[in-house]
Design a protein around this motif. Structure first.
Motif, short mmCIF file in Angstrom:
data_model
loop_
_atom_site.label_atom_id
_atom_site.label_comp_id
_atom_site.label_asym_id
_atom_site.label_seq_id
_atom_site.Cartn_x
_atom_site.Cartn_y
_atom_site.Cartn_z
N THR A 8 0.85 -1.18 0.00
CA THR A 8 0.00 0.00 0.00
C THR A 8 0.89 1.23 0.00
OG1 THR A 8 -1.69 -1.19 1.23
CG2 THR A 8 -1.81 1.20 1.28
N VAL A 9 0.51 2.21 -0.81
CA VAL A 9 1.23 3.48 -0.88
C VAL A 9 0.25 4.62 -0.63
CG1 VAL A 9 3.04 2.61 -2.39
CG2 VAL A 9 0.97 3.58 -3.39
N PRO A 60 -3.68 4.11 3.20
CA PRO A 60 -2.96 4.91 4.20
C PRO A 60 -1.49 4.49 4.27
CG PRO A 60 -4.36 3.28 5.26
CD PRO A 60 -4.66 3.21 3.79
N ARG A 61 -0.66 5.42 4.70
CA ARG A 61 0.77 5.13 4.89
C ARG A 61 0.89 4.00 5.91
NH1 ARG A 61 5.89 8.22 4.34
NH2 ARG A 61 4.64 9.65 3.11
N THR A 62 1.65 2.98 5.58
CA THR A 62 1.76 1.81 6.46
C THR A 62 3.00 1.89 7.34
OG1 THR A 62 2.89 0.55 4.74
CG2 THR A 62 0.51 0.29 4.90
N VAL A 63 2.84 1.47 8.56
CA VAL A 63 3.94 1.37 9.52
C VAL A 63 3.73 0.06 10.27
CG1 VAL A 63 5.04 2.40 11.53
CG2 VAL A 63 4.13 3.88 9.74
N PRO A 64 4.70 -0.80 10.37
CA PRO A 64 6.06 -0.60 9.89
C PRO A 64 6.13 -0.69 8.36
CG PRO A 64 5.85 -2.80 10.77
CD PRO A 64 4.54 -2.10 11.01
N HIS A 65 7.22 -0.18 7.83
CA HIS A 65 7.45 -0.23 6.40
C HIS A 65 7.90 -1.63 6.01
CE1 HIS A 65 8.13 4.07 7.50
NE2 HIS A 65 7.22 4.17 6.56
N VAL A 66 7.78 -1.93 4.74
CA VAL A 66 8.21 -3.24 4.26
C VAL A 66 9.59 -3.14 3.63
CG1 VAL A 66 5.86 -4.06 3.86
CG2 VAL A 66 7.11 -2.99 2.00
N ASP A 113 11.62 4.32 -0.60
CA ASP A 113 10.68 4.88 -1.57
C ASP A 113 9.96 6.08 -0.94
OD1 ASP A 113 8.48 3.95 -0.04
OD2 ASP A 113 7.74 2.63 -1.61
N PRO A 114 9.08 6.75 -1.66
CA PRO A 114 8.41 7.94 -1.10
C PRO A 114 7.61 7.68 0.18
CG PRO A 114 8.20 7.95 -3.47
CD PRO A 114 8.80 6.61 -3.09
N ASP A 115 7.21 6.44 0.43
CA ASP A 115 6.49 6.12 1.66
C ASP A 115 7.41 5.59 2.76
OD1 ASP A 115 3.36 6.25 1.69
OD2 ASP A 115 3.91 5.72 -0.36
N GLY A 116 8.68 5.43 2.47
CA GLY A 116 9.62 4.93 3.47
C GLY A 116 9.87 3.44 3.40
N HIS A 117 9.29 2.75 2.41
CA HIS A 117 9.56 1.32 2.25
C HIS A 117 11.01 1.14 1.79
CE1 HIS A 117 5.39 0.39 2.88
NE2 HIS A 117 5.01 1.12 1.85
N ASN A 118 11.69 0.12 2.33
CA ASN A 118 13.08 -0.16 2.01
C ASN A 118 13.13 -1.05 0.77
OD1 ASN A 118 15.87 -0.39 2.24
ND2 ASN A 118 15.77 -1.99 3.78
N ILE A 119 13.53 -0.48 -0.34
CA ILE A 119 13.54 -1.17 -1.62
C ILE A 119 14.99 -1.47 -1.99
CG2 ILE A 119 12.79 -1.07 -4.03
CD1 ILE A 119 10.51 -0.95 -1.87
N GLU A 120 15.23 -2.71 -2.34
CA GLU A 120 16.59 -3.17 -2.60
C GLU A 120 16.65 -3.80 -3.99
OE1 GLU A 120 19.69 -6.58 -0.89
OE2 GLU A 120 17.76 -6.27 0.08
N ALA A 121 17.80 -3.69 -4.62
CA ALA A 121 18.15 -4.50 -5.79
C ALA A 121 19.38 -5.27 -5.41
CB ALA A 121 18.41 -3.63 -7.01
#
Length: 127
Positions: A8-9, A60-66, A113-121
């Motif tokens: 969710t974003v 809604p902004r989710t916490v904790p982030h994924v 990301d803009p919502d604070g999710h930790n995105i990795e490659a």
């Protein structure tokens, strides 16, 4: 293990602008958009290379982030992902580099990301 995953974003338009740019170096692009008229909740956007595997939905902004890690074909693709994600408005959360504590060839980069999710490659191939 997973067929697909969704997050969710808080602003779908902002998130799709970010992911369109950030995931392009990994060969991942928007493949499907399902309108609110169908979902009865809001638009959803599916990303992938052959089929939608990563979904975004408005909420809604989710916490904790994924934390999500996307496969990169090469270390160069990890570098390109990181640069593209930062250029698209992401925040650095770990620059490209070896993460030998996972294994000797683990090469990854992390961006919020803009919502604070930790995105990795990440790439598991030797350099």
């Amino acid at each position: 293990m997973f067929d697909h995953v969704g997050i969710t974003v808080s602003d779908l338009a902002r998130a799709t602008r970010f992911y369109d740019v950030a995931l392009a170096p990994l060969g991942i692009r928007e493949l499907m958009r399902i309108p609110a008229a169908v979902t009865q909740r809001g638009d959803v956007v599916g990303y992938g290379s052959a089929k939608p595997e990563f979904w975004l939905s408005q909420g809604p902004r989710t916490v904790p982030h994924v934390h999500l890690a996307f496969v990169a074909a090469s270390r160069a693709a990890v570098d390109e992902f990181h640069a593209a994600a930062i250029a698209a408005g992401g925040m650095d959360n770990g620059p490209p580099g070896l993460r030998a504590h996972y294994h000797p060839d683990y090469y990854g980069a992390f961006v919020l990301d803009p919502d604070g999710h930790n995105i990795e490659a990440c790439c598991h191939r030797p350099g």
